[in-house]
Design a protein around this motif. Structure first.
Motif, PDB file in Angstrom:
ATOM      1  N   ARG A  42       1.028  -1.151  -0.069  1.00  0.00           N
ATOM      2  CA  ARG A  42       0.089   0.084   0.079  1.00  0.00           C
ATOM      3  C   ARG A  42       1.024   1.235   0.007  1.00  0.00           C
ATOM      4  NH1 ARG A  42      -3.759  -0.420   4.899  1.00  0.00           N
ATOM      5  NH2 ARG A  42      -4.439   1.380   4.125  1.00  0.00           N
ATOM      6  N   PRO A  43       0.339   2.339  -0.585  1.00  0.00           N
ATOM      7  CA  PRO A  43       1.213   3.703  -0.457  1.00  0.00           C
ATOM      8  C   PRO A  43       1.778   3.893   0.781  1.00  0.00           C
ATOM      9  CG  PRO A  43      -0.862   3.895  -1.561  1.00  0.00           C
ATOM     10  CD  PRO A  43      -1.206   2.428  -0.925  1.00  0.00           C
ATOM     11  N   ILE A  44       3.180   4.296   0.904  1.00  0.00           N
ATOM     12  CA  ILE A  44       3.846   4.937   2.159  1.00  0.00           C
ATOM     13  C   ILE A  44       4.326   6.462   1.670  1.00  0.00           C
ATOM     14  CG2 ILE A  44       5.903   4.381   3.285  1.00  0.00           C
ATOM     15  CD1 ILE A  44       5.991   1.654   2.479  1.00  0.00           C
ATOM     16  N   ILE A  45       3.833   6.991   2.662  1.00  0.00           N
ATOM     17  CA  ILE A  45       4.112   8.501   2.627  1.00  0.00           C
ATOM     18  C   ILE A  45       5.571   8.815   3.072  1.00  0.00           C
ATOM     19  CG2 ILE A  45       3.174  11.033   3.139  1.00  0.00           C
ATOM     20  CD1 ILE A  45       0.931   9.138   1.840  1.00  0.00           C
ATOM     21  N   ARG A  46       6.104   9.560   2.255  1.00  0.00           N
ATOM     22  CA  ARG A  46       7.609   9.976   2.456  1.00  0.00           C
ATOM     23  C   ARG A  46       7.519  11.618   2.003  1.00  0.00           C
ATOM     24  NH1 ARG A  46      12.064   6.882  -0.488  1.00  0.00           N
ATOM     25  NH2 ARG A  46      11.348   7.891  -2.413  1.00  0.00           N
ATOM     26  N   GLY A  47       7.237  12.305   3.095  1.00  0.00           N
ATOM     27  CA  GLY A  47       7.271  13.861   3.044  1.00  0.00           C
ATOM     28  C   GLY A  47       6.209  14.016   2.005  1.00  0.00           C
ATOM     29  N   GLU A  48       6.483  14.583   0.669  1.00  0.00           N
ATOM     30  CA  GLU A  48       5.461  14.891  -0.107  1.00  0.00           C
ATOM     31  C   GLU A  48       5.582  13.923  -1.331  1.00  0.00           C
ATOM     32  OE1 GLU A  48       6.364  18.763  -1.716  1.00  0.00           O
ATOM     33  OE2 GLU A  48       5.898  19.816   0.148  1.00  0.00           O
ATOM     34  N   VAL A 103       5.058   9.788  -2.188  1.00  0.00           N
ATOM     35  CA  VAL A 103       4.289   8.476  -2.036  1.00  0.00           C
ATOM     36  C   VAL A 103       5.224   7.463  -2.899  1.00  0.00           C
ATOM     37  CG1 VAL A 103       2.056   7.176  -2.498  1.00  0.00           C
ATOM     38  CG2 VAL A 103       2.144   9.499  -2.177  1.00  0.00           C
ATOM     39  N   VAL A 104       5.572   6.515  -1.794  1.00  0.00           N
ATOM     40  CA  VAL A 104       6.157   5.243  -2.149  1.00  0.00           C
ATOM     41  C   VAL A 104       5.557   4.143  -2.546  1.00  0.00           C
ATOM     42  CG1 VAL A 104       8.223   3.871  -1.646  1.00  0.00           C
ATOM     43  CG2 VAL A 104       8.155   6.252  -1.085  1.00  0.00           C
ATOM     44  N   GLN A 105       5.403   3.510  -3.595  1.00  0.00           N
ATOM     45  CA  GLN A 105       4.661   2.181  -3.965  1.00  0.00           C
ATOM     46  C   GLN A 105       5.548   1.073  -4.240  1.00  0.00           C
ATOM     47  OE1 GLN A 105       0.845   2.896  -4.443  1.00  0.00           O
ATOM     48  NE2 GLN A 105       0.947   0.641  -3.848  1.00  0.00           N
ATOM     49  N   LEU A 106       5.641   0.157  -3.367  1.00  0.00           N
ATOM     50  CA  LEU A 106       6.360  -0.907  -3.450  1.00  0.00           C
ATOM     51  C   LEU A 106       5.702  -2.087  -4.344  1.00  0.00           C
ATOM     52  CD1 LEU A 106       7.890  -1.268  -0.046  1.00  0.00           C
ATOM     53  CD2 LEU A 106       8.765  -0.035  -1.740  1.00  0.00           C
ATOM     54  N   ASP A 107       6.517  -3.011  -5.012  1.00  0.00           N
ATOM     55  CA  ASP A 107       5.849  -4.024  -5.783  1.00  0.00           C
ATOM     56  C   ASP A 107       5.929  -5.289  -4.768  1.00  0.00           C
ATOM     57  OD1 ASP A 107       8.693  -4.958  -6.020  1.00  0.00           O
ATOM     58  OD2 ASP A 107       8.849  -4.290  -7.808  1.00  0.00           O
ATOM     59  N   PRO A 155      16.476   3.133   6.502  1.00  0.00           N
ATOM     60  CA  PRO A 155      17.237   3.889   5.416  1.00  0.00           C
ATOM     61  C   PRO A 155      16.718   3.636   3.828  1.00  0.00           C
ATOM     62  CG  PRO A 155      18.544   2.789   7.314  1.00  0.00           C
ATOM     63  CD  PRO A 155      17.207   2.261   7.365  1.00  0.00           C
ATOM     64  N   SER A 156      16.390   2.224   3.832  1.00  0.00           N
ATOM     65  CA  SER A 156      15.909   1.942   2.474  1.00  0.00           C
ATOM     66  C   SER A 156      14.820   2.903   1.818  1.00  0.00           C
ATOM     67  CB  SER A 156      15.701   0.478   2.285  1.00  0.00           C
ATOM     68  OG  SER A 156      14.608   0.094   2.931  1.00  0.00           O
ATOM     69  N   LEU A 157      14.194   3.182   2.871  1.00  0.00           N
ATOM     70  CA  LEU A 157      12.906   3.962   2.151  1.00  0.00           C
ATOM     71  C   LEU A 157      13.384   5.499   2.712  1.00  0.00           C
ATOM     72  CD1 LEU A 157       9.936   1.933   3.016  1.00  0.00           C
ATOM     73  CD2 LEU A 157      10.949   2.151   0.878  1.00  0.00           C
ATOM     74  N   GLY A 158      13.982   5.924   3.585  1.00  0.00           N
ATOM     75  CA  GLY A 158      14.224   7.237   3.942  1.00  0.00           C
ATOM     76  C   GLY A 158      12.951   7.595   4.926  1.00  0.00           C
ATOM     77  N   VAL A 159      12.254   6.776   5.649  1.00  0.00           N
ATOM     78  CA  VAL A 159      11.367   6.954   6.770  1.00  0.00           C
ATOM     79  C   VAL A 159      11.632   6.390   8.077  1.00  0.00           C
ATOM     80  CG1 VAL A 159       9.636   7.061   4.544  1.00  0.00           C
ATOM     81  CG2 VAL A 159       9.907   5.004   5.923  1.00  0.00           C
ATOM     82  N   THR A 160      10.477   6.631   8.713  1.00  0.00           N
ATOM     83  CA  THR A 160      10.722   6.043  10.114  1.00  0.00           C
ATOM     84  C   THR A 160       9.539   4.842  10.130  1.00  0.00           C
ATOM     85  OG1 THR A 160       9.752   7.834  11.091  1.00  0.00           O
ATOM     86  CG2 THR A 160      12.123   7.744  11.435  1.00  0.00           C
ATOM     87  N   GLY A 161       9.629   4.199  11.478  1.00  0.00           N
ATOM     88  CA  GLY A 161       8.571   3.201  11.611  1.00  0.00           C
ATOM     89  C   GLY A 161       7.256   3.740  11.684  1.00  0.00           C
ATOM     90  N   ARG A 204       5.657   5.289   9.596  1.00  0.00           N
ATOM     91  CA  ARG A 204       5.047   5.265   8.467  1.00  0.00           C
ATOM     92  C   ARG A 204       4.560   3.889   8.067  1.00  0.00           C
ATOM     93  NH1 ARG A 204       3.069  10.299   7.361  1.00  0.00           N
ATOM     94  NH2 ARG A 204       4.729  11.853   7.973  1.00  0.00           N
ATOM     95  N   ILE A 205       5.153   3.073   8.555  1.00  0.00           N
ATOM     96  CA  ILE A 205       5.042   1.480   8.073  1.00  0.00           C
ATOM     97  C   ILE A 205       4.151   1.001   9.139  1.00  0.00           C
ATOM     98  CG2 ILE A 205       6.149  -0.684   7.813  1.00  0.00           C
ATOM     99  CD1 ILE A 205       7.026   1.375   6.076  1.00  0.00           C
ATOM    100  N   LEU A 206       4.094   1.337  10.386  1.00  0.00           N
ATOM    101  CA  LEU A 206       2.998   0.512  11.225  1.00  0.00           C
ATOM    102  C   LEU A 206       1.591   0.552  10.853  1.00  0.00           C
ATOM    103  CD1 LEU A 206       4.874   1.070  14.926  1.00  0.00           C
ATOM    104  CD2 LEU A 206       4.274  -1.054  13.850  1.00  0.00           C
ATOM    105  N   PRO A 207       1.166   1.755  10.561  1.00  0.00           N
ATOM    106  CA  PRO A 207      -0.226   1.863  10.299  1.00  0.00           C
ATOM    107  C   PRO A 207      -0.506   0.805   9.096  1.00  0.00           C
ATOM    108  CG  PRO A 207       0.762   3.975  10.501  1.00  0.00           C
ATOM    109  CD  PRO A 207       1.917   3.146  10.422  1.00  0.00           C
ATOM    110  N   LEU A 208       0.234   0.524   8.239  1.00  0.00           N
ATOM    111  CA  LEU A 208      -0.050  -0.687   7.179  1.00  0.00           C
ATOM    112  C   LEU A 208      -0.133  -1.929   7.932  1.00  0.00           C
ATOM    113  CD1 LEU A 208       2.462   0.655   4.318  1.00  0.00           C
ATOM    114  CD2 LEU A 208       0.139   1.380   4.998  1.00  0.00           C
ATOM    115  N   LEU A 209       0.909  -2.298   8.566  1.00  0.00           N
ATOM    116  CA  LEU A 209       0.774  -3.669   9.193  1.00  0.00           C
ATOM    117  C   LEU A 209      -0.286  -3.931  10.342  1.00  0.00           C
ATOM    118  CD1 LEU A 209       4.818  -4.026   9.435  1.00  0.00           C
ATOM    119  CD2 LEU A 209       3.169  -4.996   7.761  1.00  0.00           C
ATOM    120  N   GLU A 210      -0.770  -2.925  11.019  1.00  0.00           N
ATOM    121  CA  GLU A 210      -1.471  -2.905  12.312  1.00  0.00           C
ATOM    122  C   GLU A 210      -2.793  -3.728  12.003  1.00  0.00           C
ATOM    123  OE1 GLU A 210      -2.025  -3.050  16.058  1.00  0.00           O
ATOM    124  OE2 GLU A 210      -0.095  -1.868  15.144  1.00  0.00           O
TER     125      GLU A 210
END
Length: 244
Positions: free
Chosen positions: A115-121, A123-127, A148-154, A156-162
Motif C-alpha cells: 500500500r502507499p507509503i508517505i515520504r514527505g510530499e 508517495v512510495v509504492q512497492l511491488d 534507510p532503504s525508504l528514508g522513513v521511520t517506523g 510510516r510503516i506501522l499503520p500498514l501492518l497494524e
C-alpha cells in the motif's frame, strides 16, 4: 461452527485418543475440504501414482507439537505463521485439544506493505518483491526506528501492518479463550515458529498486543535437518514433511 468452510464440503477423519478410565471418550477429528482432496486424488491418478493416504499438514503439526510437549503438564501454545497460511496448536498435558488454521499469514504482511507509503510530499509504492524484502529486513518496526532503504521511520510503516496484526490477535484470542473455557489453566506463553519466526520483531509485536510471552523457535526446521538422510543443507520449510 469451528470450520472456516461449509460443513457440507468437509471430509472428516476421526480416531480415538487416550481416555481416562470411566471418563469421556476423547477423539481427534481432522476436517479437509472435499474439492481439495478430490484434486489430490485425481492428480495422483494422472501421474500413475498409487495413493496410500492423505495427511493434513495441520494434523502433522498438532502431533509434532504434542510429541514436543509430551511430558509437559498444563497447556502449551504453538503458532506456525506461514507464508500463505498459519496454524494455531494448543496441547493440554501433551494431548492436542485445538488445531486450527488461522486466516492470517506472513504473505498478508507483504500485501499490506504494497500500500502507499508517505515520504514527505512523495508517495512510495512497492511491488511484491520489494515489499517482501522490506518485511524480511525490517519486520514490525517501532515508531522511531529508522528505515534507510525508504528514508522513513517506523511510524510510516506501522499503520500498514497494524490491521494484519489486529486480525491475527483477534483470531488467536478467540481460540485461546475457547481452549481455556471451564479450565483452571492460565496461558502465559506462545511459541512462534515458521516463516513468521524469522520476521524481525514479530514475536515482540505479538507479545505487546497479546500480553503473553512469545518465544521464537525454529525446531521444526531443525527436525528436517536431523532427519535428512542425504545431508540436504537447505532443509528450511521441510519440517512438516519430516514430521509426517
Amino acid at each position: 461452527q469451528q470450520l472456516h468452510f461449509p460443513v457440507a464440503e468437509a471430509v472428516v477423519a476421526v480416531k480415538s485418543l487416550k481416555s481416562p478410565s470411566g471418563g469421556q471418550l476423547r477423539v481427534h477429528a481432522t476436517a479437509g475440504i472435499k474439492s481439495h482432496l478430490d484434486t489430490i486424488v485425481d492428480t495422483a491418478s494422472q501421474l500413475g501414482l498409487r495413493l496410500l493416504g492423505i495427511c493434513a499438514a495441520s494434523d502433522v503439526l498438532s502431533h509434532a507439537v504434542a510429541n514436543r510437549f509430551e511430558s509437559t503438564s498444563g497447556m502449551r501454545v504453538v503458532l506456525d505463521l506461514g507464508e500463505q497460511s498459519s496454524t494455531l496448536v494448543v496441547v493440554d498435558g501433551g494431548t492436542p485439544c485445538i488445531c486450527s488454521e488461522i486466516p492470517v499469514s506472513a504473505g498478508d504482511m507483504t500485501v499490506a506493505l504494497m500500500r502507499p507509503i508517505i515520504r514527505g510530499e512523495e508517495v512510495v509504492q512497492l511491488d511484491a518483491a520489494q515489499a517482501m524484502q522490506l518485511r524480511d529486513e525490517v519486520g514490525v518496526p517501532l515508531p522511531g526506528d529508522s528505515i534507510p532503504s525508504l528514508g522513513v521511520t517506523g511510524d510510516r510503516i506501522l499503520p500498514l501492518l497494524e490491521p494484519v496484526l489486529q486480525k491475527l490477535l483477534k483470531q488467536m484470542t478467540q481460540w485461546l479463550t475457547f481452549a481455556t473455557t471451564g479450565k483452571d489453566h492460565i496461558l502465559e506463553e506462545i511459541e512462534l515458529i515458521g516463516i513468521g519466526a524469522a520476521i524481525p520483531q514479530m514475536g515482540e509485536a505479538i507479545a505487546v498486543r497479546s500480553g503473553l510471552r512469545v518465544s521464537v523457535s525454529n525446531w521444526l526446521d531443525e527436525l528436517a535437518i536431523r532427519t535428512s538422510a542425504s545431508g540436504f543443507e537447505n532443509s528450511s520449510g521441510y519440517g512438516l514433511c519430516a514430521a509426517a
